[in-house]
Motif scaffolding. Structure first.
Motif, PDB file in Angstrom:
ATOM      1  N   VAL A   2       0.855  -1.186   0.000  1.00 42.64           N
ATOM      2  CA  VAL A   2       0.000   0.000   0.000  1.00 42.64           C
ATOM      3  C   VAL A   2       0.888   1.232   0.000  1.00 42.64           C
ATOM      4  O   VAL A   2       1.739   1.405   0.875  1.00 42.64           O
ATOM      5  N   ASP A   3       0.699   2.081  -0.982  1.00 43.20           N
ATOM      6  CA  ASP A   3       1.513   3.290  -1.120  1.00 43.20           C
ATOM      7  C   ASP A   3       0.676   4.505  -0.750  1.00 43.20           C
ATOM      8  O   ASP A   3      -0.332   4.799  -1.398  1.00 43.20           O
ATOM      9  N   LEU A   4       1.088   5.216   0.299  1.00 42.48           N
ATOM     10  CA  LEU A   4       0.374   6.419   0.744  1.00 42.48           C
ATOM     11  C   LEU A   4       1.150   7.689   0.420  1.00 42.48           C
ATOM     12  O   LEU A   4       0.884   8.738   1.005  1.00 42.48           O
ATOM     13  N   GLN A  29       4.546   4.107   5.119  1.00 44.88           N
ATOM     14  CA  GLN A  29       4.006   3.887   3.782  1.00 44.88           C
ATOM     15  C   GLN A  29       3.927   5.179   2.967  1.00 44.88           C
ATOM     16  O   GLN A  29       3.354   5.179   1.890  1.00 44.88           O
ATOM     17  N   ARG A 145     -10.651   8.843   3.360  1.00 41.88           N
ATOM     18  CA  ARG A 145     -10.712   7.560   4.037  1.00 41.88           C
ATOM     19  C   ARG A 145     -10.794   7.838   5.545  1.00 41.88           C
ATOM     20  O   ARG A 145      -9.894   8.466   6.112  1.00 41.88           O
ATOM     21  N   LEU A 223      -4.208   0.262   7.835  1.00 41.06           N
ATOM     22  CA  LEU A 223      -3.585   0.560   6.541  1.00 41.06           C
ATOM     23  C   LEU A 223      -4.481   0.122   5.394  1.00 41.06           C
ATOM     24  O   LEU A 223      -4.649   0.848   4.406  1.00 41.06           O
ATOM     25  N   ALA A 224      -5.073  -1.040   5.509  1.00 39.38           N
ATOM     26  CA  ALA A 224      -5.988  -1.515   4.465  1.00 39.38           C
ATOM     27  C   ALA A 224      -7.214  -0.615   4.352  1.00 39.38           C
ATOM     28  O   ALA A 224      -7.675  -0.302   3.252  1.00 39.38           O
ATOM     29  N   SER A 227      -6.439   2.726   2.576  1.00 42.56           N
ATOM     30  CA  SER A 227      -5.818   2.628   1.257  1.00 42.56           C
ATOM     31  C   SER A 227      -6.797   3.042   0.164  1.00 42.56           C
ATOM     32  O   SER A 227      -8.001   3.179   0.397  1.00 42.56           O
ATOM     33  N   GLU A 228      -6.274   3.223  -1.032  1.00 40.23           N
ATOM     34  CA  GLU A 228      -7.130   3.579  -2.162  1.00 40.23           C
ATOM     35  C   GLU A 228      -8.148   2.474  -2.450  1.00 40.23           C
ATOM     36  O   GLU A 228      -9.257   2.741  -2.891  1.00 40.23           O
ATOM     37  N   ALA A 230      -9.662   0.616  -0.281  1.00 38.99           N
ATOM     38  CA  ALA A 230     -10.422   0.333   0.942  1.00 38.99           C
ATOM     39  C   ALA A 230     -11.866  -0.029   0.641  1.00 38.99           C
ATOM     40  O   ALA A 230     -12.463   0.471  -0.319  1.00 38.99           O
TER      41      ALA A 230
END
Length: 306
Positions: A2-4, A29, A145, A223-224, A227-228, A230
């Motif tokens: 996961v890239d934030l 991340q 999110r 994190l999940a 994420s984009e 989610a």
């Protein structure tokens, strides 16, 4: 992975325990993180910025970007100022993790109503305040999110935690409605029900169990959920490396015609009423009414709005 990168996050109650681990993981991340913590005791008394500043130092030492904030989530003016600081520094808010909370456990018979209100104010209204402060920003930018921290105590009950349980289940209802309202703006809202060894659990479990429940093992769920990719309107349970989904379901139930013996029929057919075979997870509140009207013989041509 996961890239934030480029994302901006606010994590409340992030000076220690779960919040600290959430903040550290989001920063690793690539997210820029505002670390919010009042710095009080487990019951909410006291205040200090040192805990938040320590987490910020950890993030910066690892090459990340973060700022500390000591706003009380129960004070909307302070929360608005916190969000304004984030916007002034980084220009946006993409992620909000509502993690701040306190405990004031007692049986309901012995509980002072002030302790009931204090817990509801921090857990429920604290999340409401923080969410309100970022809601329009996320809708306008077409991305957001949000994670609410619920609890098994709210989902299933726990002796001596009527205040905490009430606040935690209220957050599920808050999440469900916001998930519906935010969906078309790509604002996804979910709940996390963690089991972790934090100061709130000290003395409540044997040490070997506490050791197994490291807060860091919960944070991948956060994190999940930010994420984009989610989900939306999920209740994810997490602890000791295990992850589950909780659902509020509706059984197929029974139809009882109007009559003086309606209550007696409910009791005599209770096993049938509660039979979980064929139960559903309603996608909105109005589904309950739809199901009931269909059992009463009505054909619904138009789906009712909640």
């Amino acid at each position: 992975m996961v890239d934030l990168s480029g994302r901006v996050a606010i994590v409340t109650g992030a000076g220690g325990g779960l919040g600290r681990e959430h903040a550290l993981l989001l920063a690793r991340q690539g997210a820029k993180v505002l670390v919010n913590d009042l710095g009080g005791a487990a019951d909410g008394t006291g205040a200090s910025l040192s805990a938040a500043e320590k987490v910020v130092s950890e993030i910066k030492s690892a090459g990340g970007e973060a700022i500390a904030n000591g706003a009380s989530v129960t004070d909307y003016a302070e929360v608005e100022a916190m969000v304004a600081d984030v916007i002034a520094r980084w220009g946006r808010v993409d992620i909000l993790v509502n993690n701040a909370g306190i405990l004031r456990d007692r049986t309901f018979a012995k509980m002072d109503l002030a302790d009931f209100r204090a817990v509801v104010d921090v857990h429920l209204m604290g999340a409401v305040n923080c969410t309100k402060a970022v809601w329009d920003l996320m809708r306008d930018q077409g991305y957001g999110r949000i994670v609410m921290t619920t609890s098994s105590s709210g989902l299933y009950g726990n002796f001596g935690q009527s205040n905490y349980g009430a606040a935690k289940l209220a957050l599920v209802g808050f999440m469900q409605t916001l998930g519906l309202e935010g969906e078309k703006y790509n604002v996804r809202v979910n709940c996390l029900a963690p089991t972790a060894a934090t100061r709130m659990l000290e003395g409540l479990m044997p040490q070997n169990m506490l050791d197994a429940l490291a807060p860091a093992q919960v944070s991948p769920a956060v994190l999940a959920l930010v994420s984009e990719a989610a989900p939306n309107r999920a209740i994810i349970c997490a602890g000791a490396g295990s992850f589950e989904e909780a659902n509020i379901t509706l059984t197929s139930g029974i139809f009882v015609p109007p009559g003086e013996d309606a209550a007696e029929q409910i009791l005599s057919r209770y096993a049938e009423l509660t039979d979980r075979d064929g139960e559903i997870v309603p996608e909105r509140g109005g589904v309950q009414g739809d199901v009931e009207l269909r059992k009463a013989g009505f054909r619904l041509a138009v789906t009712q709005e909640a």
